[in-house]
Design a protein around this motif. Structure first.
Motif, PDB file in Angstrom:
ATOM      1  N   PHE A 262      28.914  43.616  41.791  1.00  6.99           N
ATOM      2  CA  PHE A 262      29.216  42.374  42.505  1.00  6.99           C
ATOM      3  C   PHE A 262      30.458  42.544  43.384  1.00  6.99           C
ATOM      4  N   LEU A 263      31.510  43.137  42.838  1.00  2.05           N
ATOM      5  CA  LEU A 263      32.745  43.311  43.612  1.00  2.05           C
ATOM      6  C   LEU A 263      32.540  44.264  44.783  1.00  2.05           C
ATOM      7  N   ASN A 264      31.773  45.331  44.571  1.00  2.00           N
ATOM      8  CA  ASN A 264      31.513  46.259  45.673  1.00  2.00           C
ATOM      9  C   ASN A 264      30.700  45.599  46.776  1.00  2.00           C
ATOM     10  N   ALA A 265      29.762  44.724  46.395  1.00  2.00           N
ATOM     11  CA  ALA A 265      28.980  44.018  47.411  1.00  2.00           C
ATOM     12  C   ALA A 265      29.862  43.060  48.219  1.00  2.00           C
ATOM     13  N   LEU A 266      30.814  42.398  47.555  1.00  2.00           N
ATOM     14  CA  LEU A 266      31.761  41.559  48.295  1.00  2.00           C
ATOM     15  C   LEU A 266      32.604  42.411  49.245  1.00  2.00           C
ATOM     16  N   PHE A 267      33.018  43.576  48.750  1.00  2.00           N
ATOM     17  CA  PHE A 267      33.876  44.452  49.541  1.00  2.00           C
ATOM     18  C   PHE A 267      33.130  45.021  50.751  1.00  2.00           C
ATOM     19  N   ASP A 268      31.828  45.281  50.602  1.00  2.00           N
ATOM     20  CA  ASP A 268      31.037  45.915  51.662  1.00  2.00           C
ATOM     21  C   ASP A 268      30.396  44.916  52.614  1.00  2.00           C
ATOM     22  N   ALA A 269      30.765  43.639  52.521  1.00  2.00           N
ATOM     23  CA  ALA A 269      30.166  42.636  53.411  1.00  2.00           C
ATOM     24  C   ALA A 269      30.472  42.966  54.873  1.00  2.00           C
ATOM     25  N   GLU A 270      29.634  42.458  55.768  1.00  2.00           N
ATOM     26  CA  GLU A 270      29.829  42.702  57.195  1.00  2.00           C
ATOM     27  C   GLU A 270      31.128  42.044  57.668  1.00  2.00           C
ATOM     28  N   ARG A 271      31.693  42.614  58.714  1.00  2.00           N
ATOM     29  CA  ARG A 271      32.981  42.158  59.209  1.00  2.00           C
ATOM     30  C   ARG A 271      32.954  40.681  59.607  1.00  2.00           C
ATOM     31  N   ASP A 272      31.824  40.189  60.056  1.00  2.00           N
ATOM     32  CA  ASP A 272      31.743  38.781  60.472  1.00  2.00           C
ATOM     33  C   ASP A 272      31.983  37.819  59.321  1.00  2.00           C
ATOM     34  N   TYR A 273      31.872  38.294  58.076  1.00  2.00           N
ATOM     35  CA  TYR A 273      32.001  37.413  56.911  1.00  2.00           C
ATOM     36  C   TYR A 273      33.282  37.699  56.121  1.00  2.00           C
ATOM     37  N   TRP A 274      34.272  38.290  56.751  1.00  2.00           N
ATOM     38  CA  TRP A 274      35.525  38.581  56.054  1.00  2.00           C
ATOM     39  C   TRP A 274      36.426  37.340  56.042  1.00  2.00           C
ATOM     40  N   PHE A 275      35.955  36.268  55.421  1.00  2.00           N
ATOM     41  CA  PHE A 275      36.741  35.045  55.292  1.00  2.00           C
ATOM     42  C   PHE A 275      37.679  35.169  54.083  1.00  2.00           C
ATOM     43  N   PRO A 276      38.791  34.426  54.054  1.00  2.00           N
ATOM     44  CA  PRO A 276      39.700  34.478  52.897  1.00  2.00           C
ATOM     45  C   PRO A 276      38.988  34.061  51.616  1.00  2.00           C
ATOM     46  N   MET A 277      39.235  34.813  50.556  1.00  2.00           N
ATOM     47  CA  MET A 277      38.547  34.569  49.288  1.00  2.00           C
ATOM     48  C   MET A 277      39.464  34.955  48.140  1.00  2.00           C
ATOM     49  N   LEU A 278      39.621  34.065  47.181  1.00  2.00           N
ATOM     50  CA  LEU A 278      40.423  34.317  45.994  1.00  2.00           C
ATOM     51  C   LEU A 278      39.510  34.887  44.911  1.00  2.00           C
ATOM     52  N   VAL A 279      39.765  36.131  44.495  1.00  2.00           N
ATOM     53  CA  VAL A 279      38.941  36.797  43.481  1.00  2.00           C
ATOM     54  C   VAL A 279      39.758  36.889  42.202  1.00  2.00           C
ATOM     55  N   VAL A 280      39.381  36.108  41.192  1.00  2.00           N
ATOM     56  CA  VAL A 280      40.108  36.033  39.922  1.00  2.00           C
ATOM     57  C   VAL A 280      39.340  36.825  38.875  1.00  2.00           C
ATOM     58  N   VAL A 281      40.012  37.780  38.248  1.00  2.00           N
ATOM     59  CA  VAL A 281      39.392  38.616  37.209  1.00  2.00           C
ATOM     60  C   VAL A 281      40.144  38.376  35.910  1.00  2.00           C
ATOM     61  N   ASP A 282      39.499  37.695  34.970  1.00  2.00           N
ATOM     62  CA  ASP A 282      40.104  37.474  33.660  1.00  2.00           C
ATOM     63  C   ASP A 282      39.838  38.681  32.765  1.00  2.00           C
ATOM     64  N   GLU A 283      40.760  38.956  31.864  1.00  2.00           N
ATOM     65  CA  GLU A 283      40.679  40.125  30.976  1.00  2.00           C
ATOM     66  C   GLU A 283      40.470  41.394  31.806  1.00  2.00           C
ATOM     67  N   ALA A 284      41.361  41.618  32.772  1.00  2.00           N
ATOM     68  CA  ALA A 284      41.187  42.727  33.717  1.00  2.00           C
ATOM     69  C   ALA A 284      41.250  44.086  33.036  1.00  2.00           C
ATOM     70  N   GLN A 285      41.864  44.178  31.855  1.00  2.00           N
ATOM     71  CA  GLN A 285      41.931  45.465  31.172  1.00  2.00           C
ATOM     72  C   GLN A 285      40.544  45.958  30.760  1.00  2.00           C
ATOM     73  N   LEU A 286      39.559  45.050  30.694  1.00  2.00           N
ATOM     74  CA  LEU A 286      38.187  45.464  30.389  1.00  2.00           C
ATOM     75  C   LEU A 286      37.549  46.173  31.576  1.00  2.00           C
ATOM     76  N   PHE A 287      37.917  45.782  32.789  1.00  2.00           N
ATOM     77  CA  PHE A 287      37.273  46.296  33.992  1.00  2.00           C
ATOM     78  C   PHE A 287      38.085  47.392  34.677  1.00  2.00           C
ATOM     79  N   ALA A 288      39.361  47.520  34.347  1.00  2.00           N
ATOM     80  CA  ALA A 288      40.193  48.597  34.890  1.00  2.00           C
ATOM     81  C   ALA A 288      41.015  49.187  33.767  1.00  2.00           C
ATOM     82  N   PRO A 289      40.382  49.844  32.794  1.00  2.00           N
ATOM     83  CA  PRO A 289      41.124  50.374  31.646  1.00  2.00           C
ATOM     84  C   PRO A 289      41.997  51.555  32.042  1.00  2.00           C
ATOM     85  N   ALA A 290      43.129  51.676  31.368  1.00  2.00           N
ATOM     86  CA  ALA A 290      44.043  52.779  31.661  1.00  2.00           C
ATOM     87  C   ALA A 290      43.501  54.107  31.151  1.00  2.00           C
TER      88      ALA A 290
END
Length: 507
Positions: free
Chosen positions: A121-149
């Motif tokens: 999902f995050l990669n699809a948001l990141f790869d969107a076409e330039r015409d749709y680069w509107f401001p967007m707040l992306v909140v990730v709760d429990e981020a240690q699950l998705f970016a573990p050290a």
């Protein structure tokens, strides 16, 4: 245009003032929230989301389903993470295109599949076409699950995909309008390259020394001031950053309008019943349920075949090799050997063939064998090398006594591959009554340009008593082959290499 988000009230010294967050600055600088379980992280995120919902598009990566209540009050679309990859990519593209706030609910998935779904999902948001680069707040709760050290019990490919998506969000998302807000229970569990990109911090209650030390370093506090994080109450945070405050500021998060489905458990009175009643209730005989009817199992469509399966099917369905004709089957072993020698001799008739790689010569040899319809299957590479070394001797197999020449070949079979060609060149010269070839001539026929190599190989042949080199008073040398009883005529060892075409013309 400046838009201030009301997070609550300041606390500590100078308490009582509003604690605000500059939303436009947050979109450019990102936010990191840390706090142990029960410190009020989710409450803080909910306050931030509720206050900013009318002003900016939002996406919440929700591993526990705590934020689905935003849908009823603020119109967020709840996306179940238990979908196919193509579905998640398409939905994410639509979210960016139509600027709809959404909650990615991952509570029905295990940890590994949560990482995979969030990465897609995050990669699809990141790869969107330039015409749709509107401001967007992306909140990730429990981020240690998705970016573990460190790597854990999940598959390595899932960890790398999730960590890569989080890194893109925090490191490269700003130019695409994506502002990352990540919350974690422990900074030590969060990948450093993800945490390091945030410039706004809200640090809540934490007890471990390593987490307190890292929090103090991020806020620019001295180590002795790190104890403040151990004394924070629930819902109290220390804020720092361009969107919050230029100096560490204690704040108390305000109230929220929506509630999580699973809040903090509250104490309730135990049921009033006697011990006997409780024993009878718990230890009553377990009823045996009647056997259930076996549910009819639906036959699912088989998955599409993989590329390896397709290739294996092509090999299985390949038509059989054509049956060798009677002429090829009728060749005896001696006739087949003679035909292979003739082909190898013809290949080396080209003056440049000696310097070509053996793999190229082998391919040419196989093709010519097929054209001549010489059966028996592909020749092993060691056997081909022997035929090639026999051909390097320059002896036309159709113009000599095969019985005598076969004696030399039999001796060559007993010596190493790298000495065979030199031995057979000397043997061929003796058989034909020619002068002993020069060092350059031997080296050229073996596919080299260095006379030193020829001298080295002749020296090895002499040590094995396969060749005896004699030099007369005029400096001419001749080669004696004791095992065969042959001797070459004297020749100049330092003479030039004679091209094949000149030797054929002289003959």
């Amino acid at each position: 245009m400046r838009i201030d988000i009301d997070l609550g009230m300041t606390s500590g010294q100078g308490a009582g003032g509003p604690a605000t967050l500059d939303l436009e600055e947050l979109l450019a600088t990102r936010l990191l929230v840390q706090g142990n379980s029960g410190s009020g992280k989710s409450h803080l995120l909910r306050r931030l989301l509720e206050q900013s919902a009318p002003h900016v598009q939002q996406l919440i990566v929700d591993p526990e389903g705590d934020f689905v209540g935003l849908a009823d009050r603020f119109g967020h679309v709840v996306v179940d993470g238990n979908r196919s990859v193509s579905d998640l990519e398409c939905i994410a593209a639509r979210v960016r295109q139509h600027r709809v706030s959404a909650v990615l609910n991952l509570e029905s998935l295990d940890a590994e599949n949560q990482m995979r779904a969030a990465a897609v999902f995050l990669n699809a948001l990141f790869d969107a076409e330039r015409d749709y680069w509107f401001p967007m707040l992306v909140v990730v709760d429990e981020a240690q699950l998705f970016a573990p050290a460190v790597s854990g019990d999940v598959a390595e490919d899932a960890r790398k995909a999730s960590l890569g998506a989080m890194t893109n969000l925090m490191c490269r998302g700003r130019k695409r309008g994506l502002a990352g807000v990540i919350a974690t229970q422990r900074l030590a569990k969060l990948a450093k390259n993800v945490a390091a990109e945030a410039t706004n911090f809200l640090m809540g209650r934490t007890f471990l020394d390593i987490d307190m030390a890292r929090a103090a370093d991020l806020l620019g506090l001295e180590r002795r001031q790190a104890e403040v994080f151990r004394e924070l109450q629930r819902g109290h945070f220390v804020a720092l950053g361009p969107a919050l405050s230029r100096r560490p500021l204690s704040i108390r998060v305000g109230s929220v309008e929506t509630q999580a489905r699973a809040g903090t458990p509250l104490l309730t009175p135990l049921p009033g019943q006697s011990t006997e009643d409780a024993r009878d209730l718990i230890l009553a005989p377990v009823r045996t349920e009647p056997g259930r009817a076996v549910a009819e199992r639906r036959v699912s469509a088989p998955p599409p075949p993989s590329m390896n399966q397709i290739l294996e099917q092509i090999v299985r369905d390949r038509p059989p090799e054509p049956v060798e004709d009677e002429a090829s089957l009728a060749l005896s072993t001696e006739e087949r050997e003679q035909a292979c020698r003739v082909i190898a001799y013809d290949i080396l008739g080209d003056p440049d063939a000696s310097f070509r790689p053996e793999a190229v010569l082998y391919q040419d040899f196989v093709v010519r064998c097929r054209i001549k319809k010489i059966g028996g299957g592909p020749m092993p590479l060691p056997e081909f090398k022997l035929h090639l070394n026999v051909a390097r001797a320059g002896v036309d197999p159709t113009a000599v006594d095969l019985s005598e020449w076969s004696r030399a070949i039999a001796v060559a079979r007993q010596i190493p591959d790298d000495l065979q060609a030199s031995f057979l060149i000397l043997a061929g010269a003796a058989l034909l009554g020619d002068a002993c070839p020069s060092d350059l001539e031997i080296s050229r026929r073996c596919g080299h340009h260095s006379a030193g190599r020829a001298r080295s190989r002749i020296s090895h042949l002499e040590k094995r008593d396969l060749v005896v080199m004699r030099t007369d008073m005029s400096g001419q040398r001749s080669a004696v082959l004791p095992d065969l009883g042959w001797e070459t005529r004297p020749g100049d060892s330092n003479g030039p290499a004679t091209p094949q075409v000149e030797r054929d013309a002289a003959e």
